[in-house]
Every structure is written in C-alpha cells, then in structure tokens.
Design a protein around this motif. Structure first.
Motif, mmCIF file in Angstrom:
data_model
loop_
_atom_site.group_PDB
_atom_site.id
_atom_site.type_symbol
_atom_site.label_atom_id
_atom_site.label_comp_id
_atom_site.label_asym_id
_atom_site.label_seq_id
_atom_site.Cartn_x
_atom_site.Cartn_y
_atom_site.Cartn_z
ATOM 1 N N GLN A 29 0.831 -1.202 0.000
ATOM 2 C CA GLN A 29 0.000 0.000 0.000
ATOM 3 C C GLN A 29 0.871 1.259 0.000
ATOM 4 O O GLN A 29 0.605 2.211 -0.746
ATOM 5 C CB GLN A 29 -0.927 -0.018 1.212
ATOM 6 C CG GLN A 29 -2.021 1.008 1.182
ATOM 7 C CD GLN A 29 -3.036 0.783 2.290
ATOM 8 O OE1 GLN A 29 -2.743 0.167 3.314
ATOM 9 N NE2 GLN A 29 -4.233 1.281 2.097
ATOM 10 N N ALA A 32 2.451 1.730 -3.416
ATOM 11 C CA ALA A 32 1.454 2.211 -4.369
ATOM 12 C C ALA A 32 1.156 3.698 -4.170
ATOM 13 O O ALA A 32 0.997 4.442 -5.142
ATOM 14 C CB ALA A 32 0.174 1.392 -4.250
ATOM 15 N N GLU A 33 1.091 4.135 -2.915
ATOM 16 C CA GLU A 33 0.831 5.551 -2.639
ATOM 17 C C GLU A 33 1.955 6.430 -3.189
ATOM 18 O O GLU A 33 1.701 7.460 -3.816
ATOM 19 C CB GLU A 33 0.683 5.780 -1.129
ATOM 20 C CG GLU A 33 -0.601 5.227 -0.556
ATOM 21 C CD GLU A 33 -0.632 5.238 0.967
ATOM 22 O OE1 GLU A 33 0.305 5.801 1.603
ATOM 23 O OE2 GLU A 33 -1.577 4.684 1.532
ATOM 24 N N GLN A 36 1.854 6.448 -6.983
ATOM 25 C CA GLN A 36 0.762 7.297 -7.466
ATOM 26 C C GLN A 36 1.170 8.770 -7.418
ATOM 27 O O GLN A 36 0.875 9.542 -8.332
ATOM 28 C CB GLN A 36 -0.490 7.061 -6.612
ATOM 29 C CG GLN A 36 -1.730 7.727 -7.138
ATOM 30 C CD GLN A 36 -2.950 7.330 -6.333
ATOM 31 O OE1 GLN A 36 -2.887 7.127 -5.121
ATOM 32 N NE2 GLN A 36 -4.081 7.216 -7.009
ATOM 33 N N GLU A 37 1.890 9.159 -6.374
ATOM 34 C CA GLU A 37 2.367 10.540 -6.278
ATOM 35 C C GLU A 37 3.363 10.831 -7.401
ATOM 36 O O GLU A 37 3.325 11.905 -8.018
ATOM 37 C CB GLU A 37 3.018 10.770 -4.913
ATOM 38 C CG GLU A 37 3.348 12.217 -4.660
ATOM 39 C CD GLU A 37 3.821 12.487 -3.242
ATOM 40 O OE1 GLU A 37 4.292 13.615 -3.022
ATOM 41 O OE2 GLU A 37 3.732 11.594 -2.371
ATOM 42 N N GLU A 39 3.420 9.389 -10.344
ATOM 43 C CA GLU A 39 2.634 9.480 -11.572
ATOM 44 C C GLU A 39 1.952 10.836 -11.696
ATOM 45 O O GLU A 39 1.864 11.385 -12.800
ATOM 46 C CB GLU A 39 1.597 8.357 -11.617
ATOM 47 C CG GLU A 39 2.193 6.982 -11.825
ATOM 48 C CD GLU A 39 1.182 5.861 -11.659
ATOM 49 O OE1 GLU A 39 -0.043 6.121 -11.676
ATOM 50 O OE2 GLU A 39 1.627 4.710 -11.494
ATOM 51 N N ALA A 40 1.503 11.389 -10.573
ATOM 52 C CA ALA A 40 0.858 12.708 -10.604
ATOM 53 C C ALA A 40 1.850 13.791 -11.043
ATOM 54 O O ALA A 40 1.514 14.660 -11.853
ATOM 55 C CB ALA A 40 0.277 13.038 -9.232
ATOM 56 N N SER A 43 2.605 13.391 -14.757
ATOM 57 C CA SER A 43 1.478 13.903 -15.534
ATOM 58 C C SER A 43 1.471 15.441 -15.527
ATOM 59 O O SER A 43 1.240 16.069 -16.559
ATOM 60 C CB SER A 43 0.172 13.364 -14.960
ATOM 61 O OG SER A 43 -0.926 13.882 -15.649
#
Length: 94
Positions: A29, A32-33, A36-37, A39-40, A43
């Motif tokens: 977890q 993944a967190e 995800q940060e 990936e942000a 982007s």
C-alpha cells in the motif's frame, strides 16, 4: 489465547504468516501511494523524474514551485523504491 489467535487458528493461518501478510499488505500500500504521487508529478510536468531533475539542475534561475515539486517528487521516488524493495523481500520469505 486471545480472540485474534483463536480466529487465526480456526482459519488455519499461523501467527507468523499473519504478521508477514499484514506487513506485505501495508508495504504494498505504501509503495502504491508513493508510485501514485510520482505518476501525478509525471502527468503534471509531462516528464519523467530524470528529465525533470535535469531541467531543475539546468535552470539559471530557481523556480520555487518547481523546486518544491522536485523535492517532493524525489522523496516520492525514494519512498516508492524503498517500499518496493520491502515488498520484494517479504514476497521471498515463506
């Protein structure tokens, strides 16, 4: 015997495996967190971390917002790697 130990016994799960699975779940977890940060940020800037880092280091004048994002992204990169490593180690344990 505690209720938790009794339930684990009824489920046929050893306390050692329960601890390992809990650690694996939480480490996954966290990885993944952080991912995800990352990936942000990728982007937001349309760049990989390596490309963004090169951009930051090549600027003649510091953009404080971008520099703050760079530090946060770097922390997220390192955190994701750290937790991915823990996940791999836990997966190798039996």
């Amino acid at each position: 015997m505690t209720t938790a130990s009794a339930v684990l016994k009824e489920l046929g799960i050893s306390p050692k495996n329960a601890v390992r699975e809990t650690a694996l779940f939480n480490a996954s977890q966290k990885a993944a967190e952080f991912a995800q940060e990352c990936e942000a940020f990728a982007s937001k800037y349309g760049l990989s971390f390596a490309e963004f880092e090169k951009k930051i280091h090549s600027q003649s004048e510091e953009d404080f917002v971008e520099h703050d994002d760079y530090l946060a992204w770097k922390f997220a990169q390192e955190g994701a790697g750290y937790w991915r490593d823990k996940v791999q180690k836990l997966q190798l344990e039996s």
